[in-house]
Enzyme design. Structure first.
Site, PDB file in Angstrom:
ATOM      1  CD  GLU A   9      -3.035  -0.661   2.343  1.00 28.46           C
ATOM      2  OE1 GLU A   9      -3.274   0.502   2.719  1.00 28.46           O
ATOM      3  OE2 GLU A   9      -3.485  -1.666   2.908  1.00 28.46           O
ATOM      4  CG  ASP A  82      -1.712  -1.790   5.665  1.00 25.86           C
ATOM      5  OD1 ASP A  82      -0.540  -2.088   5.366  1.00 25.86           O
ATOM      6  OD2 ASP A  82      -2.068  -0.638   5.951  1.00 25.86           O
ATOM      7  CG  ASP A  84      -6.588  -3.317   7.697  1.00 25.79           C
ATOM      8  OD1 ASP A  84      -6.513  -3.457   6.458  1.00 25.79           O
ATOM      9  OD2 ASP A  84      -6.315  -2.244   8.261  1.00 25.79           O
ATOM     10  CD  GLU A  86     -10.592   0.582   4.051  1.00 24.79           C
ATOM     11  OE1 GLU A  86     -10.930   1.302   3.098  1.00 24.79           O
ATOM     12  OE2 GLU A  86     -11.380   0.170   4.912  1.00 24.79           O
ATOM     13  CE1 TYR A 300      -1.737  -2.253   9.452  1.00 28.56           C
ATOM     14  CE2 TYR A 300      -3.556  -3.369  10.541  1.00 28.56           C
ATOM     15  CZ  TYR A 300      -3.092  -2.495   9.589  1.00 28.56           C
ATOM     16  OH  TYR A 300      -3.979  -1.845   8.759  1.00 28.56           O
ATOM     17  NE  ARG A 302      -5.134   2.338  10.587  1.00 30.14           N
ATOM     18  CZ  ARG A 302      -4.012   2.632   9.943  1.00 30.14           C
ATOM     19  NH1 ARG A 302      -3.192   1.660   9.573  1.00 30.14           N
ATOM     20  NH2 ARG A 302      -3.697   3.889   9.676  1.00 30.14           N
ATOM     21  CG  HIS A 345      -4.210  -7.638  12.832  1.00 32.11           C
ATOM     22  ND1 HIS A 345      -4.099  -8.271  11.622  1.00 32.11           N
ATOM     23  CD2 HIS A 345      -5.146  -6.680  12.677  1.00 32.11           C
ATOM     24  CE1 HIS A 345      -4.935  -7.709  10.770  1.00 32.11           C
ATOM     25  NE2 HIS A 345      -5.591  -6.752  11.385  1.00 32.11           N
TER      26      HIS A 345
END
Length: 689
Positions: A9, A82, A84, A86, A300, A302, A345
């Site tokens: 990303e 990433d 997640d 998203e 990570y 989030r 995560h």
């Protein structure tokens, strides 16, 4: 020629990952999403099973062209966005936009940007998780529906430039409800009383608190009651009726989740939520560390999980035993996730516990170092033994009353040798004299009755609002920061000394949402919607059914509001500046770049001026007002309002007092006031009000 293409990303990751993988891998960045719903319309077909209409995001044409060029050369493509929902959606959109159907494509993800993690992910490729993609699509479309159907209504009835949102409107309601509680609060009087006792043979007196009268819990709601109790104690003798000793355990803290990191960084470092996430992103993506090159320092950022990998636990155990001693490690330490946690995560932790903050301090900015040190200490503490205290509780009897004092002494500091939480740091404990026993002779020195009034609920801060959103199951780790940033940017709330206050615009918008869209701003409804989205991610709920059930009710509510809602007038704030064209008092307006001054005579008079916030200090050079300004890089500084005619500027906030040593101007630096002239060197501590 590279045989493998890895697409990430962020461009910040490219150099780091390329270094890990070598010449057979080309690494490129998508710069986030490459496709989205069109800005000019809702972006889905309600008559055709709510099928979304995706288009290439403006400005991403060159990025996609460069990616397509490399795709043609590659034998295999790894989508490494990433880890997640998203990120999963971005990978899915990339596969569609780059037409990768006939290519060898694998989805890889890693929780930390280290050589081991990246290479391990290449050995464990998988397919794109369509359930996660669908959960992201459902969230995006729900947010689009609320924003695109309700926001225009608010523009029409209140003011242009405002917005409504599925999560932001609930957050606004929570803040408004707290403000209403504070406004409606009626303080109640109550009293407490301390007694100061001298101990025969001891120099230091002790202070005990009145806890019971006639065997009942002490309570006094006015001075008359307090006076009656004190009257009953006249001539009383006092003695130690009991001394109880015990032990207390303070458990090691859990490692950070996104929410707890945001809260602690706010309390301990005074970081706004958005700043915490920005710096954490830098630490995750990679920092150039002397002797190591560019490396990711944390996992990570989030996450709502407190889970730690077995490898990280083993590394922490070895480090703690070697550094602090065997007794400081506790192999039984474990944490339990909240019921709302997705547990996708690990918790936020350093990618290598052996990378001690002090060792890499010179490679980090001040804020990067402070946040990394906080994360490192919290993780190390989470793997250490509990702290042990010896507690002492002393009861003193006299007349018909009992007084109590207590203290605690650290027997074993355990995790506290590394980390003390913000709330713990504020705790105070009595220190008892060693000579106090049940045989001690006590002499009353004085009573200290104190009047108090119950306090209203505290105003929300960014940290406490995040905690509340998490507890209610509203939003997810990735949404806390943008949600709060949005309601601040829309001027629904304002921040003063960390506290959040509702503005007139915020109240108007909240009233509209409560009256016409009560379901959307209902805390339980929003939390249930998050649970439904979790069900989509787990493959238990069909994502279009969530949309189909929500949309018709929204349309009915919008139609009702359009027919019944009257326009709300919000008066502009009047400034003390006079329009130099027509003489009217100028008003404060808000534009894309913040506040500015405009003539209220628009459109007859179109005069505008920059808005500068005055700090109530005269310019040391010319005597005009000193105002707050922003540099081109976004850093706040203080300058003369008459610039460019006067070139005064200061990075530190000037104060009104003159330096008593040299007569120059002085500035505020934390809790100190210092002369701006470094050669003078005059400094004194600022006294608290």
């Amino acid at each position: 020629m590279a045989k493998n293409l890895v697409i990430v990303e962020s461009p910040a990751k490219v150099k780091t990952i390329k270094k890990f993988l070598g010449k057979n891998y080309e690494v490129m960045a998508s710069n986030g999403h490459v496709r989205d719903l069109p800005k000019s319309q809702l972006g889905f077909d309600a008559e055709n099973d709510f099928e979304p209409k995706y288009i290439t995001i403006r400005g991403k044409g060159e990025v996609l062209a460069a990616l397509r060029k490399e795709v043609k050369k590659a034998d295999k493509i790894y989508l490494a966005t990433d880890p997640d929902r998203e990120g999963e959606a971005i990978s899915w959109h990339l596969s569609k936009a780059l037409k990768l159907e006939d290519k060898k494509v694998a989805r890889i993800s890693f929780n930390e940007i280290t050589q081991t993690a990246v290479k391990t992910s290449l050995k464990n490729p998988r397919e794109i998780d369509v359930n996660l993609v669908d959960a992201q699509q459902a969230r995006r479309m729900l947010d689009r529906m609320v924003g695109y159907r309700i926001s225009p209504l608010i523009w029409q009835k209140v003011k242009r430039g405002l917005s409504a949102g599925r999560v932001q409107s609930v957050a606004l309601r929570i803040v408004c409800d707290r403000e209403a509680e504070i406004d409606a609060f009626i303080p109640e009087e109550y009293w407490s009383m301390d007694a100061v006792f001298a101990i025969k043979g001891e120099k230091k007196p002790v202070v005990a608190k009145l806890v019971s009268v006639n065997g009942n819990k002490f309570a006094a709601s006015n001075k008359e009651e307090m006076d009656r109790i004190m009257e009953g104690l006249k001539g009383a003798s006092y003695h130690v009726s009991s001394i109880k000793k015990g032990e207390r355990t303070r458990k090691a803290p859990l490692p950070f989740t996104t929410s707890t990191l945001q809260q602690e960084a706010s309390k301990l470092l005074n970081f706004p939520i958005s700043k915490t996430m920005r710096i954490a992103q830098q630490l995750y993506e990679g920092v150039d560390v002397k002797g190591y090159g560019t490396i990711g320092l944390i996992t990570y950022l989030r996450t709502d999980s407190v889970r730690i990998s077995d490898e990280a636990k083993a590394a922490a155990a070895e480090f703690i035993r070697n550094t602090y001693g065997e007794e400081y490690h506790d192999a039984t330490v474990s944490g339990k996730n909240s019921s709302n946690a997705q547990d996708a995560h690990e918790a936020i932790r350093p990618s290598d516990i052996n990378r001690i903050p002090s060792d890499i301090k010179d490679s980090l900015s001040r804020d990067q170092f402070r946040l990394y040190q906080l994360i490192w200490r919290r993780f190390a503490a989470s793997q250490m033994a509990n702290a042990q205290y010896e507690t002492t509780s002393v009861t003193i009897s006299g007349g018909n009353c009992e007084f109590r004092l207590s203290s605690q002494r650290v027997l074993f500091d355990g995790f506290m040798s590394v980390y003390v939480e913000s709330d713990e740091a504020q705790e105070k404990s009595n220190t008892l004299t060693k000579g106090l026993t049940e045989e001690s002779e006590l002499m009353l020195q004085e009573f200290d009755p104190q009047q108090h009034f119950t306090q209203p609920p505290a105003h929300f801060t960014e940290a406490s609002l995040v905690k509340t959103l998490e507890e209610l199951g509203i939003g997810r780790p990735s949404t806390y920061s943008p949600t709060i940033s949005t309601i601040l940017a829309r001027r629904y709330i304002t921040k003063e000394n960390k506290n959040l206050y509702v503005t007139e615009i915020g109240e108007a918008v909240n009233n509209i949402m409560n009256e016409f869209f009560s379901t959307i701003v209902d805390e339980n409804f929003t939390a249930n919607m998050e649970a439904l989205l979790d069900g989509v991610a787990e493959g238990r709920v069909e994502w279009k059914s969530v949309i189909a059930n929500f949309y018709p009710d929204l349309e009915k509510a919008v139609s009702k509001a359009e027919a019944e809602l009257e326009k709300v007038e919000i008066a502009d704030e009047v400034s003390d500046e006079v329009c130099e064209v027509c003489g009217r008092q100028m008003v404060i307006k808000y534009g894309p770049y913040g506040k500015f001054l405009a003539c209220p005579g628009f459109p007859e008079c179109r005069n505008t001026m920059p808005y500068f916030e005055k700090i109530g200090v005269a310019c040391p050079k010319c005597g005009k007002d000193v105002v707050i300004k922003m540099s081109k890089k976004g850093r706040k500084f203080y300058g003369c309002i008459d610039n460019p005619n006067c070139d005064f500027m200061s990075w530190a906030r000037p104060v009104t007092d003159k330096c008593p040593k040299c007569g120059g101007y002085m500035v505020q630096k934390g809790n100190k006031i210092a002369c701006a002239d470094a050669e003078c060197g005059f400094v004194f501590e600022k006294q608290e009000d």
